[in-house]
Design a protein around this motif. Structure first.
Motif, PDB file in Angstrom:
ATOM      1  N   GLU A   1      69.143  23.151 -56.493  1.00 53.71           N
ATOM      2  CA  GLU A   1      68.221  23.110 -57.637  1.00 53.71           C
ATOM      3  C   GLU A   1      68.703  23.983 -58.794  1.00 53.71           C
ATOM      4  OE1 GLU A   1      64.766  24.645 -59.949  1.00 53.71           O
ATOM      5  OE2 GLU A   1      65.989  25.760 -58.509  1.00 53.71           O
ATOM      6  N   ILE A   2      69.495  25.000 -58.514  1.00 58.19           N
ATOM      7  CA  ILE A   2      69.973  25.914 -59.561  1.00 58.19           C
ATOM      8  C   ILE A   2      70.831  25.152 -60.573  1.00 58.19           C
ATOM      9  CG2 ILE A   2      71.459  27.915 -60.002  1.00 58.19           C
ATOM     10  CD1 ILE A   2      70.572  29.034 -57.318  1.00 58.19           C
ATOM     11  N   SER A   3      71.667  24.259 -60.073  1.00 59.05           N
ATOM     12  CA  SER A   3      72.567  23.529 -60.971  1.00 59.05           C
ATOM     13  C   SER A   3      71.910  22.337 -61.643  1.00 59.05           C
ATOM     14  CB  SER A   3      73.798  23.054 -60.184  1.00 59.05           C
ATOM     15  OG  SER A   3      73.399  22.171 -59.152  1.00 59.05           O
ATOM     16  N   GLU A   4      70.700  22.012 -61.245  1.00 58.50           N
ATOM     17  CA  GLU A   4      70.042  20.818 -61.779  1.00 58.50           C
ATOM     18  C   GLU A   4      69.088  21.114 -62.918  1.00 58.50           C
ATOM     19  OE1 GLU A   4      68.249  18.977 -58.412  1.00 58.50           O
ATOM     20  OE2 GLU A   4      70.107  18.014 -57.752  1.00 58.50           O
ATOM     21  N   ASN A   5      68.939  22.382 -63.303  1.00 59.10           N
ATOM     22  CA  ASN A   5      68.122  22.731 -64.451  1.00 59.10           C
ATOM     23  C   ASN A   5      68.736  23.933 -65.153  1.00 59.10           C
ATOM     24  OD1 ASN A   5      66.735  25.271 -63.345  1.00 59.10           O
ATOM     25  ND2 ASN A   5      66.178  23.741 -61.798  1.00 59.10           N
ATOM     26  N   ILE A   6      68.131  24.336 -66.252  1.00 62.30           N
ATOM     27  CA  ILE A   6      68.748  25.355 -67.117  1.00 62.30           C
ATOM     28  C   ILE A   6      68.170  26.738 -66.888  1.00 62.30           C
ATOM     29  CG2 ILE A   6      69.260  23.652 -68.892  1.00 62.30           C
ATOM     30  CD1 ILE A   6      66.828  24.640 -70.444  1.00 62.30           C
ATOM     31  N   ARG A   7      67.319  26.924 -65.884  1.00 60.32           N
ATOM     32  CA  ARG A   7      66.671  28.218 -65.721  1.00 60.32           C
ATOM     33  C   ARG A   7      67.673  29.322 -65.391  1.00 60.32           C
ATOM     34  NH1 ARG A   7      61.482  27.460 -61.910  1.00 60.32           N
ATOM     35  NH2 ARG A   7      63.011  26.388 -60.604  1.00 60.32           N
ATOM     36  N   ALA A   8      68.674  29.026 -64.569  1.00 59.73           N
ATOM     37  CA  ALA A   8      69.665  30.048 -64.206  1.00 59.73           C
ATOM     38  C   ALA A   8      70.436  30.510 -65.438  1.00 59.73           C
ATOM     39  CB  ALA A   8      70.611  29.494 -63.152  1.00 59.73           C
ATOM     40  N   LYS A   9      70.797  29.578 -66.312  1.00 63.14           N
ATOM     41  CA  LYS A   9      71.528  29.950 -67.532  1.00 63.14           C
ATOM     42  C   LYS A   9      70.649  30.781 -68.467  1.00 63.14           C
ATOM     43  CE  LYS A   9      74.625  25.929 -67.467  1.00 63.14           C
ATOM     44  NZ  LYS A   9      74.085  25.234 -66.302  1.00 63.14           N
ATOM     45  N   LEU A  10      69.385  30.418 -68.585  1.00 63.55           N
ATOM     46  CA  LEU A  10      68.469  31.209 -69.412  1.00 63.55           C
ATOM     47  C   LEU A  10      68.333  32.627 -68.867  1.00 63.55           C
ATOM     48  CD1 LEU A  10      65.693  28.505 -69.973  1.00 63.55           C
ATOM     49  CD2 LEU A  10      67.260  29.385 -71.695  1.00 63.55           C
ATOM     50  N   TYR A  11      68.253  32.742 -67.546  1.00 61.87           N
ATOM     51  CA  TYR A  11      68.162  34.063 -66.920  1.00 61.87           C
ATOM     52  C   TYR A  11      69.406  34.893 -67.226  1.00 61.87           C
ATOM     53  CZ  TYR A  11      68.485  37.509 -63.156  1.00 61.87           C
ATOM     54  OH  TYR A  11      68.647  38.670 -62.444  1.00 61.87           O
ATOM     55  N   LEU A  12      70.579  34.294 -67.098  1.00 57.00           N
ATOM     56  CA  LEU A  12      71.820  35.028 -67.359  1.00 57.00           C
ATOM     57  C   LEU A  12      71.914  35.463 -68.820  1.00 57.00           C
ATOM     58  CD1 LEU A  12      74.336  32.861 -65.309  1.00 57.00           C
ATOM     59  CD2 LEU A  12      73.556  35.166 -64.771  1.00 57.00           C
ATOM     60  N   LEU A  13      71.519  34.597 -69.736  1.00 53.71           N
ATOM     61  CA  LEU A  13      71.565  34.959 -71.153  1.00 53.71           C
ATOM     62  C   LEU A  13      70.642  36.130 -71.461  1.00 53.71           C
ATOM     63  CD1 LEU A  13      71.774  31.730 -73.342  1.00 53.71           C
ATOM     64  CD2 LEU A  13      73.277  33.708 -73.379  1.00 53.71           C
ATOM     65  N   LEU A  14      69.423  36.093 -70.915  1.00 49.72           N
ATOM     66  CA  LEU A  14      68.485  37.183 -71.159  1.00 49.72           C
ATOM     67  C   LEU A  14      68.951  38.461 -70.469  1.00 49.72           C
ATOM     68  CD1 LEU A  14      65.174  35.173 -70.916  1.00 49.72           C
ATOM     69  CD2 LEU A  14      66.006  36.397 -72.919  1.00 49.72           C
ATOM     70  N   CYS A  15      69.665  38.328 -69.358  1.00 45.15           N
ATOM     71  CA  CYS A  15      70.260  39.518 -68.738  1.00 45.15           C
ATOM     72  C   CYS A  15      71.292  40.144 -69.667  1.00 45.15           C
ATOM     73  CB  CYS A  15      70.912  39.161 -67.408  1.00 45.15           C
ATOM     74  SG  CYS A  15      69.736  38.879 -66.067  1.00 45.15           S
ATOM     75  N   LYS A  16      72.095  39.296 -70.334  1.00 44.70           N
ATOM     76  CA  LYS A  16      73.087  39.803 -71.275  1.00 44.70           C
ATOM     77  C   LYS A  16      72.419  40.481 -72.471  1.00 44.70           C
ATOM     78  CE  LYS A  16      76.859  38.149 -69.248  1.00 44.70           C
ATOM     79  NZ  LYS A  16      77.997  38.991 -68.812  1.00 44.70           N
ATOM     80  N   LEU A  17      71.305  39.897 -72.938  1.00 43.31           N
ATOM     81  CA  LEU A  17      70.599  40.481 -74.079  1.00 43.31           C
ATOM     82  C   LEU A  17      69.805  41.713 -73.682  1.00 43.31           C
ATOM     83  CD1 LEU A  17      69.238  37.243 -75.822  1.00 43.31           C
ATOM     84  CD2 LEU A  17      71.180  38.638 -76.517  1.00 43.31           C
ATOM     85  N   GLY A  18      69.427  41.811 -72.421  1.00 49.31           N
ATOM     86  CA  GLY A  18      68.568  42.908 -71.972  1.00 49.31           C
ATOM     87  C   GLY A  18      67.116  42.510 -72.075  1.00 49.31           C
ATOM     88  N   PHE A  19      66.333  42.987 -71.128  1.00 48.90           N
ATOM     89  CA  PHE A  19      64.914  42.607 -71.112  1.00 48.90           C
ATOM     90  C   PHE A  19      64.033  43.581 -71.889  1.00 48.90           C
ATOM     91  CE2 PHE A  19      66.698  40.507 -67.391  1.00 48.90           C
ATOM     92  CZ  PHE A  19      66.163  39.239 -67.511  1.00 48.90           C
ATOM     93  N   GLU A  20      64.627  44.614 -72.472  1.00 43.02           N
ATOM     94  CA  GLU A  20      63.863  45.613 -73.218  1.00 43.02           C
ATOM     95  C   GLU A  20      64.123  45.459 -74.709  1.00 43.02           C
ATOM     96  OE1 GLU A  20      61.750  47.456 -71.711  1.00 43.02           O
ATOM     97  OE2 GLU A  20      62.389  47.065 -69.649  1.00 43.02           O
ATOM     98  N   ASN A  21      63.087  45.770 -75.467  1.00 43.36           N
ATOM     99  CA  ASN A  21      63.192  45.825 -76.931  1.00 43.36           C
ATOM    100  C   ASN A  21      63.676  44.504 -77.528  1.00 43.36           C
ATOM    101  OD1 ASN A  21      62.482  48.610 -76.830  1.00 43.36           O
ATOM    102  ND2 ASN A  21      64.630  49.138 -76.454  1.00 43.36           N
ATOM    103  N   LEU A  22      63.181  43.407 -76.978  1.00 44.29           N
ATOM    104  CA  LEU A  22      63.506  42.096 -77.552  1.00 44.29           C
ATOM    105  C   LEU A  22      62.561  41.815 -78.704  1.00 44.29           C
ATOM    106  CD1 LEU A  22      64.105  39.996 -74.321  1.00 44.29           C
ATOM    107  CD2 LEU A  22      65.830  40.917 -75.869  1.00 44.29           C
ATOM    108  N   PRO A  23      63.080  41.512 -79.893  1.00 41.82           N
ATOM    109  CA  PRO A  23      62.201  41.320 -81.060  1.00 41.82           C
ATOM    110  C   PRO A  23      61.561  39.940 -81.082  1.00 41.82           C
ATOM    111  CG  PRO A  23      64.484  41.023 -81.700  1.00 41.82           C
ATOM    112  CD  PRO A  23      64.503  41.395 -80.244  1.00 41.82           C
ATOM    113  N   GLY A  24      60.456  39.860 -81.817  1.00 39.71           N
ATOM    114  CA  GLY A  24      59.831  38.570 -82.104  1.00 39.71           C
ATOM    115  C   GLY A  24      59.128  37.912 -80.946  1.00 39.71           C
ATOM    116  N   LEU A  25      58.635  38.711 -79.958  1.00 43.09           N
ATOM    117  CA  LEU A  25      57.971  38.133 -78.798  1.00 43.09           C
ATOM    118  C   LEU A  25      56.466  38.362 -78.870  1.00 43.09           C
ATOM    119  CD1 LEU A  25      60.361  39.090 -75.859  1.00 43.09           C
ATOM    120  CD2 LEU A  25      60.431  37.094 -77.352  1.00 43.09           C
ATOM    121  N   SER A  26      55.725  37.349 -78.443  1.00 41.69           N
ATOM    122  CA  SER A  26      54.275  37.447 -78.357  1.00 41.69           C
ATOM    123  C   SER A  26      53.897  37.882 -76.948  1.00 41.69           C
ATOM    124  CB  SER A  26      53.636  36.102 -78.688  1.00 41.69           C
ATOM    125  OG  SER A  26      54.028  35.129 -77.744  1.00 41.69           O
ATOM    126  N   ALA A  27      52.594  38.104 -76.741  1.00 41.82           N
ATOM    127  CA  ALA A  27      52.116  38.493 -75.407  1.00 41.82           C
ATOM    128  C   ALA A  27      52.420  37.390 -74.398  1.00 41.82           C
ATOM    129  CB  ALA A  27      50.622  38.785 -75.453  1.00 41.82           C
TER     130      ALA A  27
END
Length: 912
Positions: free
Chosen positions: A683-709
C-alpha cells in the motif's frame, strides 16, 4: 383416378390442376405411368410459368423432392425438375398483402430445401439450383403475373433464404461437388451472392465455410474463377463476422499450405492487373492468419517465403524463388511492397520467427531506406511512393530492431539514424508529400521522417542494452538530441500539433534512458538540458487537457528531470537557480492525480541537496499558500480517496489502525511467505502518503508557516505515519500467526503489548489533536471577545459624540441651558486652579469681553461667517483687536469705518 381426368387440354381446364393429385401420382412406383407423370409435370410448369403462388409453394417443393428421388432411377425427370427450379427463381406471387407474413414459415422451409436438393446426382440439376439462388438477387419480374395475383417484394426471397438457413446447407453441399469443377464454380457463385448478408455469413461460418474454401484454393482451375470467388467470399466473411473465428478456421496446416501455394503462384506469374489485385487480396488474408500465433506459418514454410519476397529488392539473397524476379512500378506492385513490409511487422511478434528474420537480412533491407531522400530515377518509384515506402520501412524497423540487436549493431544502425536525423533538421530542400498514414503531419517538412526515426531509437534504447546505448552516446547522441529537441520546441511555438509533441516526448524519453545512473552523461545533459526542461515546466496548465499530447510531454519532461538532473550537483544547482523548485510546486498545486506522484518523488530526491528545503519553504502559491499547507491538503485529499476514517474535525477515529484504508479493511488475512510483502507494505507504493511524510520530515514538523488549526490536526497524524505503519505490519503479522498456529503464552503477551503500543500512540495523537482544537476554540473565543469589545467601544464613542452634539444644540437654542453650562464651566475652571496662592503670580481672567460664542474656547477656533471686508472681522470690537498690524485681512484687522454699498442689504449677506 384415371390420368385422362386430370390432364385437361383446354386452358380453362388447365387452371384446375390438382397439385395434391399430382403428388399422389408421382408417388406411384408403376413404370407404366412414367409418361403420364412427365406430362403432368409439364402441365404444372405451363400452369405456373409466370411465377409460383405462395399458397402452392409447399406442394411445389414436395413435387421437387419426389422428382429428386426418381432421378436416381429415371433421368427423364431431370428436365421437368430443372424447369420447376427455373420457376422457383422467379418472384413469388401473392393474393393479399398479408400473405408474405402468413406464409413466411412455409416459404423459408421451402427455400431451405434448395440446399438439400444438391444431393441429386445430376450436374444439370445442381447448376440450375445455383442459378435459381443467383436469380434471387438479379431476376427480372415476369411481364404478366397470374390473374388476381401480385408480385412479392424485391427482397422477400433473400429474407426467406436467411430465415431458412440456405447458406449453411449450400456450404455443406461443397463436399458433394469437390471433383466437379463447373458445379463447384456455380456453388461458389451462389455463395458469393449469399455472402452479401451478415446473417448468411454467420450461417456459412457455422458450416466451416472459411476452411472448406481455403483448402481447395490450389485446386486445378484454368478459368481462375475458383480463387477469385473463394477469396471474395473469405473477404465477406472477414467483414461481416468475427475475424478471430474466421482466422481460426484458416489456421490449419492444410489451409495455410494451400494459401501459400496459390499466393506464390500468383506472385511469380501475375502479368495482369486482375491477377495482381487478387494476389494482394490473398496476402492481406495471409497477414491476418499470421497474426494468429497458433497458425503453422513457420511449419508450412510460408513465413520464410514471405520474408524473402519482402526483402529481395533491397538485398541480394541467393534464393531460387526470387532468381530473375523483379517488381514493376505499377500501383498494384507498390501496394504489394507495402503489404510485404506490413507482414514483416506482424511476423516479428512471433518469437519463433526471429531467427528467420535474422537469417534473411531483414535488418539491412529496412535500413536501406534510412537515408536522405534523393530524386527518383525514370524507372523508379515516384517521390510520393518512395517517401511512403521509406516511412513504412522505418516504422517496421522500430518493431524489428529490438529483436535483432546484434544485426542492428553490425549494420551500424545508430550511425545511420543519427545522420538521417541530422538531415531531418538540416536546410536541404525537401517537401514531404504527407499523403499516407505514416506521413501524417509531415507535408512540406521532414517531421514524419524524424518522428519514425526517433521511434526506432526509442524502441532500441528502452531495452537498456549497454552496448547499444554506449555506442549511441559515443557518437554524440545526447548533444544532437538536445539540438533536435530545441528545433522541435521552436517549431511548436509557431504551431503546436500532436506530431511535434510526440517527437519531443520521445526525445525526452531517450535522454532519460541514456542518462539514468550515469553521472558523465548527466553532465553532458547539463545546463542546456536544464534550460529546455524549465521551458516545458512553464507550460500553460490549460493545455494539459487539449488532447494533443501536452500531458504526455509534461510527464516525459518530469521523468527526464528525475533521470538526467537529480544526482548531478551541477545540473541540480542550475535547476535550483532557475527557480525550478517553484515551478514543480506550481505544478503540484494543480493537484492533478497523474502528476502528484512523480512530482513528490522528484522533490523527495531533490531534498538530498541542502539548498532545496529553503526553496520549498520560500515558495508561495495562490492566496499566499505555503508548501506545508499544500502538502497537508494533498494528504487529506489522498485519505479521502482511500476511505480513511476521520471525524468532522479530522481526528483519528480508529485507534488501533489509524491510517488504514477502506480497501485494506476488506482484505482477508492470507498467510504468505516471508519474502512476499504484505498488503500494508504494498500500500505504501500505491499512494502518495509516504512521499508527503518524507517531504515534511525534510522540512521539519516545527515552525511551519501558514498552517491553520485543521492543518495542525492533520500534521499530528502525518508526524506519526511511520509508527502507525509499523503498527499495521504488526497487526497483519499477529493475524497471520493466529491463522497458522497458536502462539505460546509469552509470544502472545508480547504481541498484545506491541498492539497496545500502537493503540496508545493513537490515543496520544487524539489527545494532542483535541488539545489543539480546544486551544483553537479558546483563541477564537478570545478574538471574538476582542471583536465585541471593539464594537462596544465604537458604539459608546458614537453615543458620546451624539450626546455632545445634543448638548451643543441645547446650549445654542436654550439660553438658560447656556448659562447653566457657563456656570459649570466656570466652576470647573475654578476647581482646576491651585489652592495655594502665590503673591507674585498674575491671575488671568478666562472671559473675553465682547465674545459672542456659545461654545467653550479652545486652542483654535475657526469661524467662517460674514466677510471681514464688511464687518472688520469677528474680534474687531474686542479689547484684543490690534490697532497697528503689518498683516492685512483676517480676524485681527480692525476697520474704523465700513462703507456700505447700495447694492448690499442686510438680508442679502450669505453666511457660511
Amino acid at each position: 383416378m384415371p390420368l385422362e381426368l386430370v390432364l385437361l387440354p383446354s386452358d380453362t381446364q388447365l387452371k384446375s390442376v390438382d397439385l395434391n393429385h399430382v403428388i399422389k401420382l408421382l408417388e406411384e412406383s408403376n413404370s407404366s405411368s412414367l409418361e403420364g407423370q412427365l406430362k403432368i409435370l409439364k402441365k404444372v410448369v405451363k400452369r405456373f410459368e409466370n411465377g409460383l403462388p405462395l399458397k402452392d409453394l409447399e406442394q411445389i417443393f414436395e413435387i421437387l423432392n419426389l422428382c429428386a428421388e426418381k432421378i436416381n432411377e429415371q433421368q427423364a425427370f431431370t428436365e421437368p425438375m430443372c424447369e420447376l427450379l427455373i420457376l422457383c427463381g422467379l418472384p413469388f406471387q401473392k393474393k393479399k398483402l398479408s400473405d408474405e407474413v402468413n406464409y413466411s414459415r412455409t416459404v423459408s422451409k421451402s427455400i431451405a430445401q434448395l440446399g438439400y436438393l444438391m444431393r441429386v446426382p445430376s450436374s444439370q440439376v445442381r447448376i440450375q439450383i445455383c442459378k435459381c439462388i443467383v436469380n434471387f438477387y438479379n431476376v427480372e419480374p415476369p411481364k404478366k403475373p397470374l390473374s388476381g395475383y401480385q408480385l412479392t417484394s424485391a427482397n422477400y426471397k433473400i429474407q426467406m433464404a436467411e430465415l431458412g438457413g440456405l447458406a449453411e446447407t449450400l456450404v455443406l453441399s461443397l463436399a458433394l461437388v469437390e471433383n466437379q469443377l463447373p458445379e463447384k464454380l456455380w456453388v461458389l457463385k451462389a455463395l458469393q451472392y449469399l455472402s452479401s448478408s451478415g446473417v448468411n455469413c454467420k450461417l456459412m461460418l457455422k458450416a466451416q465455410a472459411a476452411s472448406r474454401l481455403c483448402v481447395h484454393l490450389n485446386d486445378a482451375d484454368p478459368s481462375g474463377q475458383l480463387v477469385f470467388r473463394s477469396s471474395e467470399i473469405l473477404w465477406k466473411l472477414l467483414e461481416n463476422t468475427s475475424k478471430e473465428e474466421v482466422v481460426n478456421q484458416l489456421s490449419s496446416l492444410e489451409c495455410v499450405h494451400a494459401l501459400k501455394e496459390v499466393f506464390v503462384h500468383l506472385f511469380m506469374n501475375s502479368f495482369r492487373n486482375y491477377d495482381r489485385q487478387l494476389r494482394n487480396d490473398l496476402l492481406v488474408i495471409a497477414t491476418l492468419v499470421a497474426e494468429n500465433l497458433a497458425a503453422p506459418m513457420i511449419e508450412s514454410g510460408f513465413t520464410k517465403q514471405l520474408i524473402v519476397l519482402a526483402t529481395f529488392s533491397e538485398v541480394k539473397i541467393p534464393n531460387p524463388l526470387v532468381k530473375g524476379l523483379k517488381l514493376t512500378y505499377s500501383y498494384e506492385d507498390f501496394e504489394l511492397k507495402k503489404l510485404l513490409f506490413n507482414v514483416i511487422g506482424v511476423l516479428s511478434k512471433d518469437p519463433c520467427a526471429v531467427q528467420l528474420l535474422s537469417e534473411n537480412d531483414v535488418m539491412p533491407a529496412l535500413l536501406y531506406y534510412v537515408k536522405p531522400n534523393q530524386k527518383p530515377g525514370f524507372h523508379d518509384w515516384s517521390a510520393a511512393q518512395y517517401e511512403e515506402l521509406q516511412l513504412h520501412a522505418i516504422a517496421i524497423l522500430a518493431s524489428v530492431a529490438p529483436l535483432l540487436l546484434d544485426k542492428y549493431l553490425s549494420c551500424q544502425a545508430n550511425t545511420l539514424l543519427l545522420v538521417f536525423l541530422e538531415w531531418c533538421i538540416g536546410q536541404d530542400p525537401f517537401f514531404g508529400q504527407g499523403n499516407s498514414f505514416h506521413g501524417t503531419g509531415g507535408r512540406g517538412s521532414k517531421l514524419a521522417q524524424m518522428r519514425y526515426s526517433l521511434r526506432v531509437l526509442r524502441s532500441v534504447v528502452s531495452l537498456c542494452d549497454d552496448a547499444v546505448n554506449l555506442n549511441l552516446c559515443d557518437q554524440g547522441a545526447i548533444s544532437q538530441l538536445l539540438d533536435i529537441l530545441k528545433y522541435a520546441a521552436n517549431k511548436s511555438k509557431e504551431k503546436e500539433d500532436a506530431i511535434l509533441l510526440e517527437i519531443q516526448a520521445d526525445i525526452l524519453f531517450i535522454l532519460s534512458t541514456l542518462c539514468e545512473n550515469d553521472l558523465h552523461r548527466k553532465e553532458l545533459f547539463g545546463y542546456e538540458g536544464v534550460d529546455i526542461l524549465i521551458l516545458f515546466m512553464q507550460m500553460d496548465p490549460n493545455k494539459l487537457f487539449s488532447g494533443l499530447g501536452h500531458s504526455r510531454l509534461l510527464l516525459s519532461a518530469l521523468d527526464c528531470l528525475w533521470s538526467c538532473v537529480i544526482g548531478c550537483y551541477i545540473a541540480e544547482d542550475s535547476f535550483l537557480e532557475k527557480q525550478g523548485i517553484f515551478l514543480l510546486l506550481d505544478l503540484l498545486a494543480l493537484k492533478q492525480k497523474n502528476l502528484c506522484n512523480i512530482i513528490l518523488g522528484i522533490l523527495v530526491e531533490f531534498c538530498d541537496n541542502p539548498k532545496t528545503t529553503s526553496h520549498i519553504s520560500t515558495w508561495r502559491g495562490e492566496k499566499d499558500q505555503t508548501a506545508a499547507n499544500l502538502l497537508i491538503q494533498l494528504w487529506r485529499q489522498e485519505e479521502l480517496e482511500l476511505g480513511v476514517r476521520r471525524d468532522q474535525y479530522g481526528r483519528i477515529v480508529d485507534m488501533k489502525r489509524p491510517i488504514v484504508s477502506s480497501l485494506q479493511k476488506e482484505q482477508e488475512v492470507i498467510p504468505m511467505p516471508a519474502n512476499c510483502p504484505s498488503f500494508a507494505i504494498i500500500e505504501i507504493s500505491e499512494n502518495i502518503r509516504a512521499k508527503l511524510y518524507l517531504l515534511l520530515c525534510k522540512l521539519g514538523f516545527e515552525n511551519l508557516p501558514g498552517l491553520s488549526a485543521k492543518d495542525f490536526v492533520t500534521l499530528a497524524i502525518i508526524r506519526r505515519y511511520l509508527d502507525f505503519k509499523i503498527g499495521e505490519v504488526w497487526i497483519e503479522l499477529c493475524a497471520e500467526i493466529k491463522e497458522e498456529f497458536r502462539p505460546v503464552t509469552s509470544d502472545e503477551e508480547a504481541l498484545k503489548v506491541i498492539s497496545e503500543v500502537t493503540e496508545d500512540v493513537g490515543g496520544m495523537v487524539v489527545a494532542l489533536q483535541t488539545e489543539m482544537l480546544e486551544s483553537q476554540q479558546y483563541q477564537e473565543l478570545r478574538e471574538e471577545e476582542k471583536a465585541y469589545t471593539k464594537i462596544h467601544t465604537i458604539h459608546k464613542q458614537r453615543e458620546m459624540v451624539n450626546k455632545s452634539w445634543e448638548n451643543f444644540l441645547t446650549r445654542t437654542s436654550n439660553y438658560e441651558a447656556l448659562k447653566k453650562a457657563k456656570r459649570l464651566q466656570e466652576k470647573s475652571i475654578e476647581a482646576s486652579r491651585s489652592k495655594s496662592k502665590s503673591q507674585n503670580v498674575a491671575v488671568h481672567s478666562t472671559d473675553i469681553k465682547g465674545l459672542g460664542t456659545t461654545i467653550g474656547s479652545g486652542h483654535l477656533v475657526t469661524v467662517e461667517s460674514t466677510p471681514s471686508q464688511l464687518v472688520g472681522g469677528p474680534l474687531a470690537d474686542t479689547d484684543l483687536a490690534v490697532r497697528k498690524l503689518s498683516v492685512h485681512g483676517g480676524a485681527l484687522k480692525k476697520i474704523k469705518r465700513v462703507k456700505m454699498l447700495d447694492s448690499f442689504k442686510k438680508n442679502s449677506i450669505s453666511v457660511k
